[in-house]
Design a protein around this motif. Structure first.
Motif, PDB file in Angstrom:
ATOM      1  N   VAL A 350       0.757  -1.201   0.046  1.00 39.35           N
ATOM      2  CA  VAL A 350       0.077   0.012  -0.083  1.00 39.35           C
ATOM      3  C   VAL A 350       0.939   1.253   0.045  1.00 39.35           C
ATOM      4  O   VAL A 350       1.686   1.423   1.024  1.00 39.35           O
ATOM      5  N   VAL A 351       0.668   1.997  -1.066  1.00 38.99           N
ATOM      6  CA  VAL A 351       1.599   3.176  -1.326  1.00 38.99           C
ATOM      7  C   VAL A 351       0.734   4.324  -0.661  1.00 38.99           C
ATOM      8  O   VAL A 351       1.297   5.033   0.171  1.00 38.99           O
ATOM      9  N   VAL A 352      -0.459   4.511  -0.839  1.00 39.98           N
ATOM     10  CA  VAL A 352      -1.427   5.512  -0.157  1.00 39.98           C
ATOM     11  C   VAL A 352      -2.733   4.837  -0.034  1.00 39.98           C
ATOM     12  O   VAL A 352      -3.191   3.895  -0.676  1.00 39.98           O
ATOM     13  N   GLY A 353      -3.676   5.339   0.781  1.00 40.91           N
ATOM     14  CA  GLY A 353      -4.956   4.764   0.946  1.00 40.91           C
ATOM     15  C   GLY A 353      -5.035   3.476   1.654  1.00 40.91           C
ATOM     16  O   GLY A 353      -4.062   3.172   2.608  1.00 40.91           O
ATOM     17  N   GLY A 354      -5.508   2.508   1.015  1.00 44.68           N
ATOM     18  CA  GLY A 354      -5.897   1.150   2.004  1.00 44.68           C
ATOM     19  C   GLY A 354      -7.230   1.003   2.403  1.00 44.68           C
ATOM     20  O   GLY A 354      -8.116   1.689   1.940  1.00 44.68           O
ATOM     21  N   PRO A 355      -7.418  -0.204   3.368  1.00 51.61           N
ATOM     22  CA  PRO A 355      -8.694  -0.364   3.750  1.00 51.61           C
ATOM     23  C   PRO A 355      -9.192   0.630   4.438  1.00 51.61           C
ATOM     24  O   PRO A 355      -8.454   1.638   5.211  1.00 51.61           O
ATOM     25  N   GLY A 356     -10.563   0.693   4.764  1.00 52.52           N
ATOM     26  CA  GLY A 356     -11.247   1.654   5.759  1.00 52.52           C
ATOM     27  C   GLY A 356     -11.760   2.881   4.614  1.00 52.52           C
ATOM     28  O   GLY A 356     -11.542   3.304   3.583  1.00 52.52           O
ATOM     29  N   ARG A 357     -12.265   3.478   5.520  1.00 55.44           N
ATOM     30  CA  ARG A 357     -12.978   5.053   5.275  1.00 55.44           C
ATOM     31  C   ARG A 357     -11.870   6.144   5.352  1.00 55.44           C
ATOM     32  O   ARG A 357     -11.066   6.338   6.330  1.00 55.44           O
ATOM     33  N   PRO A 358     -12.114   7.237   4.526  1.00 56.70           N
ATOM     34  CA  PRO A 358     -11.286   8.355   4.661  1.00 56.70           C
ATOM     35  C   PRO A 358     -11.602   9.043   5.849  1.00 56.70           C
ATOM     36  O   PRO A 358     -12.736   8.943   6.410  1.00 56.70           O
ATOM     37  N   GLU A 359     -10.754   9.567   6.656  1.00 60.24           N
ATOM     38  CA  GLU A 359     -10.798  10.332   7.860  1.00 60.24           C
ATOM     39  C   GLU A 359     -12.073  11.152   7.645  1.00 60.24           C
ATOM     40  O   GLU A 359     -11.812  12.135   6.908  1.00 60.24           O
ATOM     41  N   GLY A 360     -12.916  11.273   8.514  1.00 70.66           N
ATOM     42  CA  GLY A 360     -13.964  12.245   8.861  1.00 70.66           C
ATOM     43  C   GLY A 360     -15.125  12.092   7.659  1.00 70.66           C
ATOM     44  O   GLY A 360     -16.006  12.742   7.886  1.00 70.66           O
TER      45      GLY A 360
END
Length: 477
Positions: A350-360
């Protein structure tokens, strides 16, 4: 002010024989994927509704088919002008029902359909409606009643690329827009009536694919089906249409390879490549979802991607600064999230991002825009269409290896090559896809668009798109 706060939508109705048809049966809720609020409803149409629309289209066909092509072109030009006049409403509507950021919705969701319509109209005057071949008169004639089944990612553009050439060719149309993002179809229907499209020439039946879509594909009164959507659904359309041997045009999935050569302008190639992978939140069949890079440049490319990704704001699609909104539905969010988790499980970096929702952003159909590096070219995330903001970076050893990887999936819709021009052109000619971009050119709305392999058949746009909706007759003299 929230750009969608003053939007209102008409009571649910089909559009049959030139007017809205009141509906008092079950409805389908249209959900704003950013807020999870129900913003409208459309009819849950039935096979009987399709029958009524086909009857209207059949009755309208002889007179429309007999209309001079120049007159049909004039009507379609008025349709394009009508869409242009309502472009801000169209952009806000599509932003509300499928989540496109408003800045992109103005350009890609409202502006592009107008440009595509005008481009297709421009080929009518010089089109060879008849030609002499030895002692034969070859005549191109309309097919009849066309069933158009369209997706949610570009809910007006994909309609226009079918309806405009079908009408210009002299056909009548029964459209089933996606039930996920159906609202722009009503605007188009109203515009067609105002532009002088005769009653019955253009009809809209709302509903689900398994009910309305399948009724259209199987209907004996429909002479051709033009479908854009998943490869799985396209196979079902073909199966149903085969019973009546009707013509089928399919624009299906993609897993486009972007080959970055050693002699490319690396920063430009990476920046443009990420833009393509994430545009419309990655919900684009022709997106460059696989970035193929020379193995020795892999880490440098990863650093450039990390830098470029920082500029992509994720959030409320009504905000002018938002570049990436939610996915079009909760169903799509869950699907993309599963692929991101699969990429991690299969060992991609994973370079950027990945599992889960964006913060907020705990509410809404949001995922974290993701870049994976060191991706195995045979892994799930490298081979299957994800249809979200997920980019796979795949290293290669030499040109032959790059071409082999590019051609290794079941798809063949789109692709790209960045490098010295002649070198890039040579690689592009070896790629098994219907359209290849070399060094990020401007879109050509007159060029044919369509796929090889399981990306479909037939072509859209310009002269090639017009030809799809015509029969060819030879008269010997």
């Amino acid at each position: 002010m929230n750009a969608n706060s003053e939007l209102s939508f008409p009571a649910p109705a089909h559009w049959i024989d030139g007017k809205a048809v009141p509906f008092d049966g079950p409805v389908i809720e249209v959900v704003n994927p950013a807020t999870e609020a129900v913003i409208a409803t459309v009819p849950a149409g039935t096979a009987e509704d399709v029958d009524r629309a086909v009857a209207a289209a059949t009755a309208a066909f002889p007179a429309w088919a007999a209309t001079d092509p120049a007159e049909r072109a004039a009507v379609v030009r008025r349709v394009a002008a009508g869409l242009q006049a309502r472009s801000e409403e169209i952009a806000a509507t599509i932003s509300a029902d499928m989540g496109a950021p408003i800045s992109f919705a103005r350009m890609g969701q409202a502006g592009l359909p107008v440009m595509a319509a005008e481009a297709t109209v421009s080929v009518v005057a010089d089109f060879p409606w008849t030609e002499e071949i030895a002692n034969s008169l070859v005549v191109r004639e309309p097919i009849g009643v066309v069933g158009a089944i369209t997706p949610w990612n570009f809910p007006l553009q994909q309609v226009i690329t079918k309806v405009v050439p079908a009408l210009l060719a002299g056909n009548t149309v029964v459209l089933k827009p996606s039930e996920v993002a159906p609202l722009a179809a009503r605007i188009l229907a109203e515009v067609t009536a105002e532009a002088g499209v005769p009653a019955g020439v253009f009809n809209v039946v709302h509903g689900t694919g398994p009910v309305v879509g399948e009724a259209i594909a199987a209907h004996r009164g429909i002479d051709m089906v033009s479908f854009t959507g998943s490869t799985r659904a396209g196979k079902r359309v073909s199966e149903l249409a085969s019973a009546t041997v009707k013509k089928v045009a399919l624009e299906l999935g993609g897993k486009s390879a972007n080959i970055i050569l050693r002699d490319a302008d690396l920063k430009d190639a990476v920046t443009r490549g990420l833009s393509s992978a994430w545009i419309n939140s990655g919900q684009v069949c022709g997106a460059y979802t696989r970035m193929l890079v020379p193995a020795e440049l892999h880490d440098e490319v990863v650093d450039l991607l990390r830098e470029a990704a920082a500029a992509y704001t994720v959030g409320d699609p009504t905000e002018e600064s938002t570049l990436l909104g939610p996915l079009a539905s909760e169903t799509q969010r869950a699907r993309v999230a599963t692929y991101i988790e699969r990429g991690v499980a299969d060992g991609a970096t994973v370079v950027v991002g990945g599992p889960g929702r964006p913060e907020g952003l705990e509410t809404g159909a949001y995922v974290r825009p993701t870049v994976f590096a060191d991706v195995d070219p045979d892994s799930v995330i490298a081979c299957e269409e994800i249809f979200g903001p997920v980019l796979a970076v795949i290293p290669y050893t030499d040109d032959d290896h790059a071409v082999q990887i590019a051609n290794s999936t079941d798809y063949g819709l789109n692709g790209a090559v960045f490098g010295e021009t002649e070198h890039a052109l040579a690689i592009a000619k070896r790629m098994r896809a219907g359209q290849i971009d070399v060094n990020g050119p401007q879109m050509n709305l007159l060029a044919p668009f369509g796929g090889y392999k399981q990306s479909g058949n037939g072509r859209e746009m310009g002269r090639f798109g017009l030809e799809e909706f015509l029969e060819t007759k030879a008269i010997q003299r």
